[in-house]
Design a protein around this motif. Structure first.
Motif, PDB file in Angstrom:
ATOM      1  N   PRO A  50       0.821  -1.214   0.000  1.00  0.00           N
ATOM      2  CA  PRO A  50       0.000   0.000   0.000  1.00  0.00           C
ATOM      3  C   PRO A  50       0.855   1.264   0.000  1.00  0.00           C
ATOM      4  O   PRO A  50       1.885   1.334   0.683  1.00  0.00           O
ATOM      5  N   SER A  51       0.432   2.242  -0.789  1.00  0.00           N
ATOM      6  CA  SER A  51       1.189   3.480  -0.942  1.00  0.00           C
ATOM      7  C   SER A  51       0.245   4.623  -1.311  1.00  0.00           C
ATOM      8  O   SER A  51      -0.574   4.474  -2.216  1.00  0.00           O
ATOM      9  N   ASP A  52       0.407   5.749  -0.626  1.00  0.00           N
ATOM     10  CA  ASP A  52      -0.384   6.926  -0.973  1.00  0.00           C
ATOM     11  C   ASP A  52      -0.108   7.380  -2.400  1.00  0.00           C
ATOM     12  O   ASP A  52      -1.001   7.887  -3.080  1.00  0.00           O
ATOM     13  N   ALA A  53       1.131   7.198  -2.862  1.00  0.00           N
ATOM     14  CA  ALA A  53       1.484   7.615  -4.226  1.00  0.00           C
ATOM     15  C   ALA A  53       0.687   6.832  -5.269  1.00  0.00           C
ATOM     16  O   ALA A  53       0.292   7.382  -6.294  1.00  0.00           O
ATOM     17  N   VAL A  54       0.429   5.549  -5.006  1.00  0.00           N
ATOM     18  CA  VAL A  54      -0.358   4.734  -5.934  1.00  0.00           C
ATOM     19  C   VAL A  54      -1.800   5.235  -5.986  1.00  0.00           C
ATOM     20  O   VAL A  54      -2.387   5.357  -7.067  1.00  0.00           O
ATOM     21  N   LEU A  55      -2.372   5.537  -4.823  1.00  0.00           N
ATOM     22  CA  LEU A  55      -3.740   6.069  -4.794  1.00  0.00           C
ATOM     23  C   LEU A  55      -3.818   7.400  -5.518  1.00  0.00           C
ATOM     24  O   LEU A  55      -4.761   7.653  -6.267  1.00  0.00           O
ATOM     25  N   GLU A  56      -2.819   8.253  -5.318  1.00  0.00           N
ATOM     26  CA  GLU A  56      -2.788   9.551  -5.987  1.00  0.00           C
ATOM     27  C   GLU A  56      -2.717   9.375  -7.498  1.00  0.00           C
ATOM     28  O   GLU A  56      -3.427  10.054  -8.248  1.00  0.00           O
ATOM     29  N   ALA A  57      -1.879   8.460  -7.952  1.00  0.00           N
ATOM     30  CA  ALA A  57      -1.759   8.214  -9.393  1.00  0.00           C
ATOM     31  C   ALA A  57      -3.099   7.776  -9.976  1.00  0.00           C
ATOM     32  O   ALA A  57      -3.498   8.248 -11.043  1.00  0.00           O
ATOM     33  N   ALA A  58      -3.804   6.894  -9.289  1.00  0.00           N
ATOM     34  CA  ALA A  58      -5.109   6.425  -9.782  1.00  0.00           C
ATOM     35  C   ALA A  58      -6.166   7.520  -9.709  1.00  0.00           C
ATOM     36  O   ALA A  58      -6.938   7.704 -10.649  1.00  0.00           O
ATOM     37  N   ASP A  59      -6.202   8.244  -8.602  1.00  0.00           N
ATOM     38  CA  ASP A  59      -7.225   9.273  -8.423  1.00  0.00           C
ATOM     39  C   ASP A  59      -7.057  10.445  -9.375  1.00  0.00           C
ATOM     40  O   ASP A  59      -8.035  11.083  -9.762  1.00  0.00           O
ATOM     41  N   SER A  67      -6.584   1.478 -11.989  1.00  0.00           N
ATOM     42  CA  SER A  67      -7.442   0.974 -10.915  1.00  0.00           C
ATOM     43  C   SER A  67      -6.574   0.292  -9.881  1.00  0.00           C
ATOM     44  O   SER A  67      -5.599  -0.383 -10.218  1.00  0.00           O
ATOM     45  N   VAL A  68      -6.945   0.468  -8.620  1.00  0.00           N
ATOM     46  CA  VAL A  68      -6.232  -0.147  -7.500  1.00  0.00           C
ATOM     47  C   VAL A  68      -7.238  -0.982  -6.722  1.00  0.00           C
ATOM     48  O   VAL A  68      -8.312  -0.489  -6.369  1.00  0.00           O
ATOM     49  N   PHE A  69      -6.886  -2.235  -6.463  1.00  0.00           N
ATOM     50  CA  PHE A  69      -7.770  -3.158  -5.755  1.00  0.00           C
ATOM     51  C   PHE A  69      -7.037  -3.777  -4.577  1.00  0.00           C
ATOM     52  O   PHE A  69      -5.823  -4.006  -4.648  1.00  0.00           O
ATOM     53  N   ASP A  70      -7.760  -4.073  -3.506  1.00  0.00           N
ATOM     54  CA  ASP A  70      -7.197  -4.853  -2.416  1.00  0.00           C
ATOM     55  C   ASP A  70      -6.930  -6.244  -2.978  1.00  0.00           C
ATOM     56  O   ASP A  70      -7.838  -6.889  -3.519  1.00  0.00           O
ATOM     57  N   LEU A  77     -10.154   0.224  -4.534  1.00  0.00           N
ATOM     58  CA  LEU A  77      -9.740   1.305  -3.643  1.00  0.00           C
ATOM     59  C   LEU A  77      -9.618   2.641  -4.355  1.00  0.00           C
ATOM     60  O   LEU A  77      -9.769   3.692  -3.743  1.00  0.00           O
ATOM     61  N   ALA A  78      -9.305   2.599  -5.633  1.00  0.00           N
ATOM     62  CA  ALA A  78      -9.142   3.822  -6.419  1.00  0.00           C
ATOM     63  C   ALA A  78      -9.344   3.463  -7.877  1.00  0.00           C
ATOM     64  O   ALA A  78      -9.125   2.328  -8.280  1.00  0.00           O
ATOM     65  N   PRO A  79      -9.796   4.391  -8.712  1.00  0.00           N
ATOM     66  CA  PRO A  79     -10.099   5.767  -8.345  1.00  0.00           C
ATOM     67  C   PRO A  79     -11.371   5.850  -7.512  1.00  0.00           C
ATOM     68  O   PRO A  79     -12.232   4.969  -7.562  1.00  0.00           O
ATOM     69  N   LYS A  80     -11.447   6.933  -6.760  1.00  0.00           N
ATOM     70  CA  LYS A  80     -12.628   7.145  -5.939  1.00  0.00           C
ATOM     71  C   LYS A  80     -13.815   7.395  -6.841  1.00  0.00           C
ATOM     72  O   LYS A  80     -13.727   8.087  -7.831  1.00  0.00           O
ATOM     73  N   ARG A  81     -14.911   6.796  -6.512  1.00  0.00           N
ATOM     74  CA  ARG A  81     -16.130   6.938  -7.303  1.00  0.00           C
ATOM     75  C   ARG A  81     -17.040   7.961  -6.686  1.00  0.00           C
ATOM     76  O   ARG A  81     -17.183   8.118  -5.547  1.00  0.00           O
TER      77      ARG A  81
END
Length: 81
Positions: A50-59, A67-70, A77-81
């Motif tokens: 898990p990384s905030d940078a990955v979420l930021e890239a997707a969002d 897309s980021v999935f558990d 998990l991302a992108p946020k819908r």
């Protein structure tokens, strides 16, 4: 207990839709340890820690190609819908 095809790996599964990617480079610039640019962007590994940078890239991908999935549950998990 099912592992949803992740091999029981904890972490996040990354997917880049190559048909949507416009090669903006944002993901590579914001998360260089996780994405590389060839013709289009692609993840460097299928499952990552898990990384905030990955979420930021997707969002912030301009075309929502990332897309980021558990990896264990399959929950997006991302992108946020």
């Amino acid at each position: 207990m099912s592992d949803n095809g992740s091999g029981g790996q904890a972490g996040w599964r990354l997917r880049v839709d190559s048909t949507r990617c416009v090669s903006s480079g944002f993901c590579v610039g914001s998360a260089p340890d996780h994405f590389a640019m060839d013709v289009v962007s692609g993840p460097l590994a299928d499952v990552v820690a898990p990384s905030d940078a990955v979420l930021e890239a997707a969002d912030f991908c301009p075309v929502e190609a990332i897309s980021v999935f558990d990896a264990q549950t399959g929950t997006q998990l991302a992108p946020k819908r």
